[in-house]
Design a protein around this motif. Structure first.
Motif, PDB file in Angstrom:
ATOM      1  N   ASN A 104      31.316  31.741  47.107  1.00 20.19           N
ATOM      2  CA  ASN A 104      30.163  32.481  47.625  1.00 20.19           C
ATOM      3  C   ASN A 104      29.850  33.744  46.821  1.00 20.19           C
ATOM      4  N   GLY A 105      29.815  33.592  45.528  1.00 23.09           N
ATOM      5  CA  GLY A 105      29.412  34.713  44.687  1.00 23.09           C
ATOM      6  C   GLY A 105      30.439  35.815  44.555  1.00 23.09           C
ATOM      7  N   ALA A 106      31.705  35.538  44.881  1.00 20.92           N
ATOM      8  CA  ALA A 106      32.732  36.571  44.724  1.00 20.92           C
ATOM      9  C   ALA A 106      32.820  36.955  43.255  1.00 20.92           C
ATOM     10  N   PRO A 107      33.102  38.228  42.984  1.00 22.52           N
ATOM     11  CA  PRO A 107      33.228  38.632  41.581  1.00 22.52           C
ATOM     12  C   PRO A 107      34.385  37.894  40.920  1.00 22.52           C
ATOM     13  N   GLY A 108      34.325  37.777  39.626  1.00 25.18           N
ATOM     14  CA  GLY A 108      35.359  37.063  38.879  1.00 25.18           C
ATOM     15  C   GLY A 108      36.752  37.571  39.163  1.00 25.18           C
ATOM     16  N   ALA A 109      36.883  38.842  39.538  1.00 23.70           N
ATOM     17  CA  ALA A 109      38.203  39.415  39.814  1.00 23.70           C
ATOM     18  C   ALA A 109      38.780  38.934  41.140  1.00 23.70           C
ATOM     19  N   LEU A 110      37.986  38.252  41.976  1.00 20.15           N
ATOM     20  CA  LEU A 110      38.472  37.815  43.285  1.00 20.15           C
ATOM     21  C   LEU A 110      38.197  36.339  43.563  1.00 20.15           C
ATOM     22  N   ASP A 111      38.042  35.517  42.533  1.00 18.74           N
ATOM     23  CA  ASP A 111      37.695  34.125  42.798  1.00 18.74           C
ATOM     24  C   ASP A 111      38.871  33.159  42.688  1.00 18.74           C
ATOM     25  N   THR A 112      40.103  33.659  42.615  1.00 21.19           N
ATOM     26  CA  THR A 112      41.282  32.792  42.679  1.00 21.19           C
ATOM     27  C   THR A 112      42.253  33.364  43.696  1.00 21.19           C
ATOM     28  N   LEU A 113      43.165  32.559  44.157  1.00 24.26           N
ATOM     29  CA  LEU A 113      44.141  33.030  45.136  1.00 24.26           C
ATOM     30  C   LEU A 113      45.023  34.133  44.574  1.00 24.26           C
ATOM     31  N   SER A 114      45.391  34.034  43.295  1.00 22.26           N
ATOM     32  CA  SER A 114      46.219  35.065  42.682  1.00 22.26           C
ATOM     33  C   SER A 114      45.499  36.414  42.682  1.00 22.26           C
ATOM     34  N   GLU A 115      44.221  36.395  42.369  1.00 18.95           N
ATOM     35  CA  GLU A 115      43.449  37.645  42.347  1.00 18.95           C
ATOM     36  C   GLU A 115      43.291  38.212  43.752  1.00 18.95           C
ATOM     37  N   LEU A 116      43.126  37.346  44.728  1.00 17.57           N
ATOM     38  CA  LEU A 116      43.047  37.815  46.115  1.00 17.57           C
ATOM     39  C   LEU A 116      44.375  38.433  46.550  1.00 17.57           C
ATOM     40  N   ALA A 117      45.484  37.804  46.167  1.00 19.00           N
ATOM     41  CA  ALA A 117      46.800  38.343  46.517  1.00 19.00           C
ATOM     42  C   ALA A 117      46.999  39.724  45.908  1.00 19.00           C
ATOM     43  N   THR A 118      46.584  39.902  44.665  1.00 20.13           N
ATOM     44  CA  THR A 118      46.707  41.205  44.012  1.00 20.13           C
ATOM     45  C   THR A 118      45.870  42.248  44.738  1.00 20.13           C
TER      46      THR A 118
ATOM     47  N   LEU B 275      44.937  42.226  47.913  1.00 13.95           N
ATOM     48  CA  LEU B 275      45.540  42.521  49.214  1.00 13.95           C
ATOM     49  C   LEU B 275      46.789  43.381  49.072  1.00 13.95           C
ATOM     50  N   ALA B 276      47.571  43.136  48.021  1.00 15.44           N
ATOM     51  CA  ALA B 276      48.804  43.896  47.815  1.00 15.44           C
ATOM     52  C   ALA B 276      48.521  45.369  47.560  1.00 15.44           C
ATOM     53  N   SER B 277      47.336  45.682  47.092  1.00 11.61           N
ATOM     54  CA  SER B 277      47.000  47.074  46.804  1.00 11.61           C
ATOM     55  C   SER B 277      46.639  47.852  48.066  1.00 11.61           C
ATOM     56  N   ASN B 278      46.580  47.184  49.218  1.00 16.63           N
ATOM     57  CA  ASN B 278      46.225  47.872  50.462  1.00 16.63           C
ATOM     58  C   ASN B 278      47.211  47.468  51.556  1.00 16.63           C
ATOM     59  N   ASP B 279      48.307  48.216  51.678  1.00 16.48           N
ATOM     60  CA  ASP B 279      49.366  47.872  52.639  1.00 16.48           C
ATOM     61  C   ASP B 279      48.899  47.915  54.089  1.00 16.48           C
ATOM     62  N   GLY B 280      47.922  48.739  54.419  1.00 14.18           N
ATOM     63  CA  GLY B 280      47.421  48.815  55.791  1.00 14.18           C
ATOM     64  C   GLY B 280      46.818  47.499  56.237  1.00 14.18           C
ATOM     65  N   ASP B 281      46.051  46.868  55.358  1.00 12.83           N
ATOM     66  CA  ASP B 281      45.464  45.570  55.684  1.00 12.83           C
ATOM     67  C   ASP B 281      46.541  44.514  55.846  1.00 12.83           C
ATOM     68  N   ILE B 282      47.566  44.578  54.999  1.00  6.34           N
ATOM     69  CA  ILE B 282      48.659  43.613  55.071  1.00  6.34           C
ATOM     70  C   ILE B 282      49.383  43.740  56.407  1.00  6.34           C
ATOM     71  N   ALA B 283      49.644  44.970  56.845  1.00  5.16           N
ATOM     72  CA  ALA B 283      50.341  45.177  58.122  1.00  5.16           C
ATOM     73  C   ALA B 283      49.519  44.617  59.275  1.00  5.16           C
ATOM     74  N   THR B 284      48.207  44.815  59.242  1.00  2.00           N
ATOM     75  CA  THR B 284      47.330  44.282  60.288  1.00  2.00           C
ATOM     76  C   THR B 284      47.371  42.759  60.300  1.00  2.00           C
ATOM     77  N   ILE B 285      47.332  42.175  59.129  1.00  2.00           N
ATOM     78  CA  ILE B 285      47.371  40.710  59.017  1.00  2.00           C
ATOM     79  C   ILE B 285      48.708  40.180  59.522  1.00  2.00           C
ATOM     80  N   LEU B 286      49.808  40.833  59.137  1.00  2.00           N
ATOM     81  CA  LEU B 286      51.132  40.370  59.556  1.00  2.00           C
ATOM     82  C   LEU B 286      51.323  40.480  61.062  1.00  2.00           C
ATOM     83  N   THR B 287      50.801  41.541  61.663  1.00  2.00           N
ATOM     84  CA  THR B 287      50.902  41.697  63.111  1.00  2.00           C
ATOM     85  C   THR B 287      50.159  40.574  63.820  1.00  2.00           C
ATOM     86  N   ALA B 288      48.955  40.281  63.366  1.00  2.00           N
ATOM     87  CA  ALA B 288      48.174  39.199  63.964  1.00  2.00           C
ATOM     88  C   ALA B 288      48.840  37.849  63.722  1.00  2.00           C
ATOM     89  N   GLN B 289      49.381  37.668  62.541  1.00  4.77           N
ATOM     90  CA  GLN B 289      50.019  36.399  62.193  1.00  4.77           C
ATOM     91  C   GLN B 289      51.271  36.158  63.032  1.00  4.77           C
TER      92      GLN B 289
END
Length: 164
Positions: free
Chosen positions: A85-99, A101-115
């Motif tokens: 859906n038009g994601a920039p080249g820096a976010l169009d693979t799973l590896s790039e998405l993981a990188t 997400l790793a740069s924002n620990d607050g989002d990761i904590a929220t995701i882990l709590t929900a998970q």
């Protein structure tokens, strides 16, 4: 009425109707030649339809049409592009998405709590409290074990009893 009772009643009714049909129709050996010929005619009709089926047609979308590999590949690429859906080249693979997400620990904590509160399929007992179990069943439109009756009922025995 429990699932067990519903299935038992259904199996009994099905067996009764099957028995009635068997008694009305008699043995298959008693079929007349014209009955057997109609089956052959049906097979020949089906073969004729298969023989006259059209070949590859990249413009049609009907179930009876077939696309070429070029058309299929184009559809796969279009589906992938729609997924990204038009994601920039820096976010169009799973590896790039993981990188990212790793740069924002607050989002990761929220995701882990929900998970952690998801209904797990990789463990036999997750240790959910009764209220959490009830919520999980409601969320996936499931029923409790106590609501379905005995899942080990011998439905073949019920069916055979109905045939008697």
């Amino acid at each position: 009425m429990s699932l067990q009772n519903s299935l038992t009643n259904f199996a009994t009714r099905l067996a009764t109707e099957t028995n009635n049909l068997r008694n009305q129709m008699g043995a298959l050996a008693s079929l007349s030649t014209s009955d057997k010929a109609s089956l052959v005619a049906a097979i020949n009709e089906l073969k004729g339809l298969i023989d006259t089926a059209t070949g590859i047609n990249d413009t049609a979308t009907a179930l009876s049409s077939t696309w070429s590999s070029t058309k299929i590949n184009a559809e796969i690429i279009a589906a992938r592009d729609a997924l990204v859906n038009g994601a920039p080249g820096a976010l169009d693979t799973l590896s790039e998405l993981a990188t990212a997400l790793a740069s924002n620990d607050g989002d990761i904590a929220t995701i882990l709590t929900a998970q952690a509160k998801r209904v797990r399929t990789d463990t036999a007992s997750q240790g959910l409290l009764p209220a959490e179990q009830a919520n999980a069943r409601t969320n996936i439109d499931a029923v409790a074990k106590t609501d379905i009756g005995n899942p080990d009922i011998d439905l073949i025995a019920v069916f055979e009893a109905g045939l008697a």
